[in-house]
Design an enzyme around this catalytic site. Sequence first.
Site, PDB file in Angstrom:
ATOM      1  CD  GLU A 244      -3.168   0.641   2.104  1.00 16.92           C
ATOM      2  OE1 GLU A 244      -2.692   0.636   3.252  1.00 16.92           O
ATOM      3  OE2 GLU A 244      -4.378   0.600   1.855  1.00 16.92           O
ATOM      4  CD  GLU A 357     -19.541   6.445   6.424  1.00 13.36           C
ATOM      5  OE1 GLU A 357     -19.167   5.824   5.404  1.00 13.36           O
ATOM      6  OE2 GLU A 357     -19.859   7.657   6.393  1.00 13.36           O
TER       7      GLU A 357
HETATM    8  C1  LIG Z   1     -15.833   4.628  -8.076  1.00 14.79           C
HETATM    9  C2  LIG Z   1     -15.857   3.262  -7.469  1.00 14.79           C
HETATM   10  C3  LIG Z   1     -15.043   2.281  -7.958  1.00 14.79           C
HETATM   11  C4  LIG Z   1     -15.071   1.002  -7.426  1.00 14.79           C
HETATM   12  N1  LIG Z   1     -14.272   0.051  -7.992  1.00 14.79           N
HETATM   13  C5  LIG Z   1     -14.351  -1.222  -7.549  1.00 14.79           C
HETATM   14  C6  LIG Z   1     -13.604  -2.252  -8.177  1.00 14.79           C
HETATM   15  O1  LIG Z   1     -12.870  -2.000  -9.141  1.00 14.79           O
HETATM   16  N2  LIG Z   1     -13.721  -3.516  -7.734  1.00 14.79           N
HETATM   17  C7  LIG Z   1     -14.505  -3.817  -6.662  1.00 14.79           C
HETATM   18  O2  LIG Z   1     -14.547  -4.973  -6.277  1.00 14.79           O
HETATM   19  N3  LIG Z   1     -15.247  -2.866  -6.027  1.00 14.79           N
HETATM   20  C8  LIG Z   1     -15.177  -1.575  -6.446  1.00 14.79           C
HETATM   21  N4  LIG Z   1     -15.939  -0.600  -5.834  1.00 14.79           N
HETATM   22  C9  LIG Z   1     -16.848  -0.986  -4.770  1.00 14.79           C
HETATM   23  C10 LIG Z   1     -16.475  -0.464  -3.401  1.00 14.79           C
HETATM   24  O3  LIG Z   1     -15.402  -1.200  -2.879  1.00 14.79           O
HETATM   25  C11 LIG Z   1     -17.735  -0.544  -2.525  1.00 14.79           C
HETATM   26  O4  LIG Z   1     -18.660   0.377  -3.043  1.00 14.79           O
HETATM   27  C12 LIG Z   1     -17.465  -0.212  -1.075  1.00 14.79           C
HETATM   28  O5  LIG Z   1     -16.661  -1.184  -0.468  1.00 14.79           O
HETATM   29  C13 LIG Z   1     -18.750  -0.051  -0.278  1.00 14.79           C
HETATM   30  O6  LIG Z   1     -19.604  -1.143  -0.456  1.00 14.79           O
HETATM   31  P1  LIG Z   1     -21.148  -0.886  -0.865  1.00 14.79           P
HETATM   32  O7  LIG Z   1     -21.140  -0.005  -2.053  1.00 14.79           O
HETATM   33  O8  LIG Z   1     -21.791  -2.192  -0.965  1.00 14.79           O
HETATM   34  O9  LIG Z   1     -21.763  -0.068   0.321  1.00 14.79           O
HETATM   35  P2  LIG Z   1     -22.313  -0.676   1.704  1.00 14.79           P
HETATM   36  O10 LIG Z   1     -21.294  -1.562   2.301  1.00 14.79           O
HETATM   37  O11 LIG Z   1     -23.682  -1.205   1.514  1.00 14.79           O
HETATM   38  O12 LIG Z   1     -22.370   0.658   2.568  1.00 14.79           O
HETATM   39  C14 LIG Z   1     -23.495   1.554   2.554  1.00 14.79           C
HETATM   40  C15 LIG Z   1     -23.301   2.551   3.687  1.00 14.79           C
HETATM   41  O13 LIG Z   1     -23.290   1.829   4.932  1.00 14.79           O
HETATM   42  C16 LIG Z   1     -22.130   2.124   5.645  1.00 14.79           C
HETATM   43  N5  LIG Z   1     -21.687   0.947   6.407  1.00 14.79           N
HETATM   44  C17 LIG Z   1     -21.573  -0.338   5.986  1.00 14.79           C
HETATM   45  N6  LIG Z   1     -21.080  -1.118   6.945  1.00 14.79           N
HETATM   46  C18 LIG Z   1     -20.841  -0.319   8.009  1.00 14.79           C
HETATM   47  C19 LIG Z   1     -20.310  -0.514   9.313  1.00 14.79           C
HETATM   48  N7  LIG Z   1     -19.863  -1.713   9.736  1.00 14.79           N
HETATM   49  N8  LIG Z   1     -20.202   0.552  10.110  1.00 14.79           N
HETATM   50  C20 LIG Z   1     -20.624   1.775   9.698  1.00 14.79           C
HETATM   51  N9  LIG Z   1     -21.139   2.029   8.512  1.00 14.79           N
HETATM   52  C21 LIG Z   1     -21.245   1.000   7.664  1.00 14.79           C
HETATM   53  C22 LIG Z   1     -21.118   2.517   4.587  1.00 14.79           C
HETATM   54  O14 LIG Z   1     -20.073   3.299   5.146  1.00 14.79           O
HETATM   55  C23 LIG Z   1     -21.954   3.275   3.605  1.00 14.79           C
HETATM   56  O15 LIG Z   1     -22.117   4.605   4.019  1.00 14.79           O
HETATM   57  C24 LIG Z   1     -15.918   0.690  -6.356  1.00 14.79           C
HETATM   58  C25 LIG Z   1     -16.740   1.691  -5.832  1.00 14.79           C
HETATM   59  C26 LIG Z   1     -16.726   2.973  -6.384  1.00 14.79           C
HETATM   60  C27 LIG Z   1     -17.623   4.013  -5.805  1.00 14.79           C
END
Ligand SMILES: Cc1cc2nc3c(=O)[nH]c(=O)nc-3n(C[C@H](O)[C@H](O)[C@H](O)COP(=O)(O)OP(=O)(O)OC[C@H]3O[C@@H](n4cnc5c(N)ncnc54)[C@H](O)[C@@H]3O)c2cc1C
Lengths: 376, 303
Positions: A244, A357
């Site tokens: 990283e 978060e």
């Molecule tokens: C521009 C972009 C590029 C991306 N590229 C890739 C990629 O190339 N490959 C890949 O695999 N993924 C990729 N992602 C996916 C990204 O890793 C996920 O969007 C991210 O990990 C969040 O997961 P989610 O979208 O399912 O949100 P969720 O996990 O459903 O979260 C929704 C909300 O709930 C909150 N939340 C969830 N769990 C908790 C907790 N334990 N405590 C507090 N709050 C919580 C989150 O902070 C968020 O505000 C990409 C996303 C974006 C936006």
Amino acid sequence: MELTPTSEDEAFRRAARDWLLANRPAGPAPREGRASRDYATDWLARCHAGGWSGLAWPSDYGGQGLSPERLILWYEEYVRARAPSALDCTFVALNHAGPTVIARGTEAQKAFHLPRILEGRSIWCQGFSEPGAGSDLASLRTTGRVEGDVLVVNGQKIWSSYADIADYQELLIRTEPGSSRHKGLSWVICDMTLPGITVRPIENMAGVTHFAEVFYDDVRIPLDNVVGDLHDGWSVAMTTLAFERRTAALALQLELSVKVEDLIALADAPAGSATAARLADLRAEAAAIRAMTWRTALREPATPFDGSLVRLSFAELAQKVHRAAMDILGPAGLTDGHWSHDYLESYSETIAGGTAEIQRNIIAERVLGLPREPRA
Amino acid sequence: MSFDLTPGEDLRQILDAAETMLGTHYPVARLGEGQVDDLAPLEDFGAFALAVAEDDGGAGFTLVEEAQLHVALGRHLVTPRALATAVARRLDAGATVCAGVAEGEGWLALDPDGAEAILVRDGGGLVLAALGDTTPVEALGHAMPMARVAPGADNRRADAATEAVARLLTSAQLLGVATGACDLAVEYARTREQFGRPIGSFQAIKHQAADMAIGIEQVSALVDMAAIALRDGHEDAGFQLSALARLAPRVALANARTGIQIHGGIGFSAEADAHLYLKQAHVLRQFLGADDIMSHSAPLTPY
Ligand SMILES: Cc1cc2nc3c(=O)[nH]c(=O)nc-3n(C[C@H](O)[C@H](O)[C@H](O)COP(=O)(O)OP(=O)(O)OC[C@H]3O[C@@H](n4cnc5c(N)ncnc54)[C@H](O)[C@@H]3O)c2cc1C
């Protein structure tokens, strides 16, 4: 503690600057699709020909094996020269897939993939997230059934950046039937041209198509494409954490300082105005991001979760800078321009790669030692 | 190595020894008992001679080590007389000195008991003067003894180099305050239970604590950059110092505020220590004065 460049460092810095100023592409990068890929791979091929690709990769694998201080010098020159964004479609291959293959791949995997990555001949995407598994990645459900010497993959990934233009995908799937959470996963190299793969590009809120949904319908991937041991994919996925502090994320963090200087020039705010005060705050915070970037790279031993502190600081400052830009632009921000577009793109900073978060949870638990979250 | 931000073995030893000395003579609990800080233990430790060359009777370390020592002083909420002394020794070896800030027509002396001189922040920078007649005033929330004094006649203005040292050390102390407030709040959040669990398991608390850690990391990285740049006379020293001086008070105040909130009712009481960090942050901020970050050119300007 020392930050004095040697004469060799200075020579390196000059060579980097001269090369970058002479070779950076003239026009802006196309935003999406095949043209964006060609632009990125042309640039990488040019870097490669100039001896500037795979900077942090070991020289045994065709990299430059640069020390952390040289990497920082390079990236500082890189952002000052306004070279193409490091977060283009080559990012996953250079900073994630490549280093993972180096650390955990077989000789055959290395021999095939690493040169292709370095020369800009193959583009990779990451297939980790699923509709039901985002922040809680370990709940992923896409499966790979072992059948002879192949894995038969079924399921769905989402938000996979550049999946529409990628050749390979680092795919994290559940290969051990009945396993749960971090156990029984495998990290697999998926050829995006295999039968049974359907890619559905998704437009983002900035109006650009960068990421995609990927469906797998009986996709047959050779077992030889598993990186690391079968069912040991979680530990393979975590290997990259060790890289990283040496990735092109350094460039993005340092680039923020350049953006703030650009914004100061754009605003041309009178001394003593509220805008000038706001820009002064942004300037100081960007200086802090730079200082943190230097320190994470140049302090031994690496403290494991420093990355979260810099990353979240960076993400939030990037958004703040773009919010300020919109306020400064006024009505001009309503049209699609460089700053207004990047403003919308900046909303992803606190979501992609672990939400703000989740980063705060990690900092509170791992850095400060507060009690752990409930686990699924 | 030309680039290395790993604290050296020397520095680690100094800080270990300092922590032992500070824990013995300046535990934060002393402030609740109304104790007035005596600088003798710091003097004996060599705190004011750390960056003085060995030939001149000092310890032969540098500003980088001295800045880290002041972070530790900040954590222990040591009287601003220590800061004033460290700076004033660079102007004048002799008198015992307190810190002060210009306020209205006069000067406000901060914890002046026993001082013969005063180092004052006014609109033009820092001035060192003999301490005249003092009239005690009630300090903000009993923060510390304070007095009004008439501006001294025989002033000596600090040169730019001393001014820079003062900003560095004051900012370092503010980092210490921010760190102390965070440590106290995190400790409390681990042990205080409500709804059958430690309050530190609630995300609302966790995320506030995480923000404290982030602020600390930002300022502490800047302390390293600024101290090294100043020590070695780097071109960007003024810029780094201004960035530090802009962020350090803000983070100290934010962490002190969050620390009080995390303590709940006891945080609002004068009986817990959380409020002490807030008051020290306000005092140090005024002594630090305003930054001038927009008057420097940034190291990462685009070509
Ligand atoms: C521009 C972009 C590029 C991306 N590229 C890739 C990629 O190339 N490959 C890949 O695999 N993924 C990729 N992602 C996916 C990204 O890793 C996920 O969007 C991210 O990990 C969040 O997961 P989610 O979208 O399912 O949100 P969720 O996990 O459903 O979260 C929704 C909300 O709930 C909150 N939340 C969830 N769990 C908790 C907790 N334990 N405590 C507090 N709050 C919580 C989150 O902070 C968020 O505000 C990409 C996303 C974006 C936006």
